[in-house]
Design an enzyme around this catalytic site. Sequence first.
Site, mmCIF file in Angstrom:
data_model
loop_
_atom_site.group_PDB
_atom_site.id
_atom_site.type_symbol
_atom_site.label_atom_id
_atom_site.label_comp_id
_atom_site.label_asym_id
_atom_site.label_seq_id
_atom_site.Cartn_x
_atom_site.Cartn_y
_atom_site.Cartn_z
ATOM 1 N N ARG A 8 0.813 -1.240 0.000
ATOM 2 C CA ARG A 8 0.000 0.000 0.000
ATOM 3 C C ARG A 8 0.836 1.275 0.000
ATOM 4 N NH1 ARG A 8 -2.821 -3.218 3.513
ATOM 5 N NH2 ARG A 8 -4.659 -4.151 2.530
ATOM 6 N N LYS A 13 2.508 11.371 -11.805
ATOM 7 C CA LYS A 13 1.688 10.409 -12.570
ATOM 8 C C LYS A 13 2.526 9.156 -12.780
ATOM 9 C CE LYS A 13 -1.207 13.508 -15.362
ATOM 10 N NZ LYS A 13 -1.506 13.959 -16.735
ATOM 11 N N GLU A 21 9.722 18.936 -25.629
ATOM 12 C CA GLU A 21 8.996 19.236 -24.375
ATOM 13 C C GLU A 21 9.607 20.466 -23.677
ATOM 14 O OE1 GLU A 21 6.217 17.774 -23.602
ATOM 15 O OE2 GLU A 21 6.254 15.749 -24.461
ATOM 16 N N LYS A 36 7.277 22.886 -14.513
ATOM 17 C CA LYS A 36 6.315 21.778 -14.462
ATOM 18 C C LYS A 36 5.898 21.522 -13.013
ATOM 19 C CE LYS A 36 4.623 17.392 -15.553
ATOM 20 N NZ LYS A 36 4.715 16.103 -16.182
ATOM 21 N N GLU A 92 -5.054 17.815 -12.520
ATOM 22 C CA GLU A 92 -5.356 18.256 -13.892
ATOM 23 C C GLU A 92 -6.798 18.702 -14.072
ATOM 24 O OE1 GLU A 92 -3.079 16.031 -16.733
ATOM 25 O OE2 GLU A 92 -4.417 16.609 -18.361
ATOM 26 N N ARG A 144 -3.012 22.466 -15.362
ATOM 27 C CA ARG A 144 -2.105 21.385 -15.796
ATOM 28 C C ARG A 144 -2.405 20.955 -17.237
ATOM 29 N NH1 ARG A 144 -0.063 16.185 -12.145
ATOM 30 N NH2 ARG A 144 1.393 15.422 -13.712
ATOM 31 N N ASN A 153 -0.534 20.132 -22.212
ATOM 32 C CA ASN A 153 -0.871 19.336 -23.401
ATOM 33 C C ASN A 153 -0.715 20.118 -24.707
ATOM 34 O OD1 ASN A 153 -1.518 16.985 -22.021
ATOM 35 N ND2 ASN A 153 -3.565 17.747 -21.541
ATOM 36 N N HIS A 195 -0.164 18.392 -27.974
ATOM 37 C CA HIS A 195 -0.370 16.962 -27.760
ATOM 38 C C HIS A 195 -1.626 16.404 -28.430
ATOM 39 C CE1 HIS A 195 2.972 17.372 -25.095
ATOM 40 N NE2 HIS A 195 2.889 16.134 -24.662
ATOM 41 N N HIS A 227 -0.937 13.117 -30.425
ATOM 42 C CA HIS A 227 -1.483 11.782 -30.138
ATOM 43 C C HIS A 227 -2.090 11.168 -31.392
ATOM 44 C CE1 HIS A 227 -1.720 12.927 -25.623
ATOM 45 N NE2 HIS A 227 -0.592 12.315 -25.920
ATOM 46 N N HIS A 232 7.421 10.331 -29.445
ATOM 47 C CA HIS A 232 6.446 11.240 -28.852
ATOM 48 C C HIS A 232 6.851 12.710 -29.035
ATOM 49 C CE1 HIS A 232 3.507 12.843 -26.103
ATOM 50 N NE2 HIS A 232 4.487 13.393 -25.385
HETATM 51 N N1 LIG Z 1 4.367 10.313 -15.901
HETATM 52 C C1 LIG Z 1 4.313 11.323 -16.737
HETATM 53 O O1 LIG Z 1 3.851 12.428 -16.404
HETATM 54 C C2 LIG Z 1 4.815 11.134 -18.138
HETATM 55 C C3 LIG Z 1 4.976 12.233 -18.991
HETATM 56 C C4 LIG Z 1 5.510 12.026 -20.255
HETATM 57 C C5 LIG Z 1 5.862 10.739 -20.657
HETATM 58 N N2 LIG Z 1 5.674 9.690 -19.808
HETATM 59 C C6 LIG Z 1 6.054 8.319 -20.202
HETATM 60 O O2 LIG Z 1 7.455 8.305 -20.406
HETATM 61 C C7 LIG Z 1 7.759 7.245 -21.303
HETATM 62 C C8 LIG Z 1 8.787 7.736 -22.294
HETATM 63 O O3 LIG Z 1 9.918 8.142 -21.589
HETATM 64 P P1 LIG Z 1 11.359 8.233 -22.265
HETATM 65 O O4 LIG Z 1 11.246 8.956 -23.539
HETATM 66 O O5 LIG Z 1 12.263 8.727 -21.222
HETATM 67 O O6 LIG Z 1 11.621 6.722 -22.698
HETATM 68 P P2 LIG Z 1 12.436 5.471 -22.084
HETATM 69 O O7 LIG Z 1 12.284 5.345 -20.627
HETATM 70 O O8 LIG Z 1 12.041 4.325 -22.928
HETATM 71 O O9 LIG Z 1 13.943 5.831 -22.408
HETATM 72 C C9 LIG Z 1 14.324 5.965 -23.750
HETATM 73 C C10 LIG Z 1 15.493 5.074 -24.107
HETATM 74 O O10 LIG Z 1 16.684 5.639 -23.624
HETATM 75 C C11 LIG Z 1 17.419 4.706 -22.842
HETATM 76 N N3 LIG Z 1 18.102 5.508 -21.843
HETATM 77 C C12 LIG Z 1 17.569 6.171 -20.801
HETATM 78 N N4 LIG Z 1 18.472 6.966 -20.226
HETATM 79 C C13 LIG Z 1 19.621 6.807 -20.899
HETATM 80 C C14 LIG Z 1 20.919 7.387 -20.786
HETATM 81 N N5 LIG Z 1 21.217 8.340 -19.888
HETATM 82 N N6 LIG Z 1 21.878 6.967 -21.637
HETATM 83 C C15 LIG Z 1 21.597 6.029 -22.591
HETATM 84 N N7 LIG Z 1 20.387 5.486 -22.778
HETATM 85 C C16 LIG Z 1 19.406 5.872 -21.934
HETATM 86 C C17 LIG Z 1 16.387 3.736 -22.347
HETATM 87 O O11 LIG Z 1 16.953 2.479 -22.052
HETATM 88 C C18 LIG Z 1 15.446 3.665 -23.523
HETATM 89 O O12 LIG Z 1 15.953 2.772 -24.489
HETATM 90 C C19 LIG Z 1 6.463 6.820 -21.952
HETATM 91 O O13 LIG Z 1 6.111 5.548 -21.452
HETATM 92 C C20 LIG Z 1 5.468 7.874 -21.498
HETATM 93 O O14 LIG Z 1 4.174 7.359 -21.334
HETATM 94 C C21 LIG Z 1 5.171 9.861 -18.562
HETATM 95 ZN ZN LIG Z 2 4.480 14.950 -23.912
#
Ligand SMILES: NC(=O)c1ccc[n+]([C@@H]2O[C@H](COP(=O)([O-])OP(=O)(O)OC[C@H]3O[C@@H](n4cnc5c(N)ncnc54)[C@H](O)[C@@H]3O)[C@@H](O)[C@H]2O)c1
Ligand SMILES: [Zn+2]
Length: 364
Positions: free
Chosen positions: A97, A119, A161, A217, A227, A231, A235, A238, A242, A263
């Site tokens: 929990r 999130k 972003e 942020k 949101e 917040r 978007n 976005h 999307h 993205h």
């Molecule tokens: N929670 C939120 O508010 C929020 C907001 C935006 C996106 N997201 C989520 O984030 C995810 C995308 O995140 P991302 O773009 O960071 O992708 P990711 O976590 O897949 O990382 C991208 C790639 O980079 C590699 N990597 C990470 N750090 C590295 C480093 N320092 N050196 C070398 N390689 C590295 C990872 O292994 C992966 O292959 C999606 O699932 C999306 O839904 C969440």
């Molecule tokens: Zn985004």
Amino acid sequence: MSTIYIKENLNELAAIINKNSSIFVIIDNNLKPYCNHFSQFNTIWLNTSENLKTLDTVAELTGKLLEAGTDRSSFIIGIGGGITTDITGFVASTYKRGVKFGFVPTTLLAQVDASIGGKNGVNYNSYKNIIGTINQPEWIYICPQMLSTLNPREFKAGVAEVLKTFILFDKEYYSIAVDYFSKLEQILEDRGSYAPDGEFYRLPLLTEIIGKCAQYKSAVVERDEFERGERRMLNLGHTFAHAIEKICGEACSAGSNQGGIMHGEAVSIGMVLAARVSGRMGMASEEFVNRVEHDLKSVGLPVAVPANPATGEEISIAMLLEALKKDKKVNGEYINFIIPQDLGNVKDIRILIKELEDLACDLC
Ligand SMILES: NC(=O)c1ccc[n+]([C@@H]2O[C@H](COP(=O)([O-])OP(=O)(O)OC[C@H]3O[C@@H](n4cnc5c(N)ncnc54)[C@H](O)[C@@H]3O)[C@@H](O)[C@H]2O)c1
Ligand SMILES: [Zn+2]
């Protein structure tokens, strides 16, 4: 709210970690070059891909935490990109929990966006982030130097972003960031890497830019955690993004020449379309619309809707709007749409889908 630390390197992380609780680290498998910084902790290595951002992975991690004797007084640290931080936050929020957790985001996108705001969650079938919680990490340790090992295409996705954040909140830093990232793009073109000698050009400035974004942020989340209003501004770009992602499919992480779209790339195109819609509505000047497009191009981001990578077919606005109707922001006949009017001046409007269709029909 979470404490955000912005540091050029990892040297100060050890001092932040509370040695009185047992620490468990969940870390992206691609971060092996950094393992000596975390070798004293119980470590679970995570394979990351959207396909693995699932309840099965959560169950597996939960099992490993149980085996390792994690209890409610333990502390879990997620180290990696948005996939790792989203999963870690969810596992930590649900394990017994809820146990406390912190993040070391390691992609630009995670440093300015995904790791901030609480999130957490995973995907279910084709539904992204559909199972999750809103629960804030204790702290977020942001270290831009770690980005030097990131694939350039991933890096640029994060730049979208960054610029989105400054279009929303900060005219001055928008210009500073465009200058900085255009210069990095030139370095990439000339020398094949952003940090050819392992060091970024003007790392203190990069750190300042990322820090500014993270603070913006975080401040929005503090004012509107769930949101209900402000917040939603985050978007910007976005809605069309999307739709583009839905049609083109997402580019898998890391590989720089895979099909599909990332993205951040989709957000870049989405911001250009949003600016053009704003221009059509008489809400933004032609100069602003052209500037946004020019700047995104200069930092190496795409600004035009690509052909469908699977079929080679051109993607029309009508096709995007069709995909958009299935988007979660669609509310009956209407859609919430973020309209940029100028730097630092953005509006959240509710618009008839039909009206958007008429305004945007020949935009791409
Ligand atoms: N929670 C939120 O508010 C929020 C907001 C935006 C996106 N997201 C989520 O984030 C995810 C995308 O995140 P991302 O773009 O960071 O992708 P990711 O976590 O897949 O990382 C991208 C790639 O980079 C590699 N990597 C990470 N750090 C590295 C480093 N320092 N050196 C070398 N390689 C590295 C990872 O292994 C992966 O292959 C999606 O699932 C999306 O839904 C969440
Ligand atoms: Zn985004």
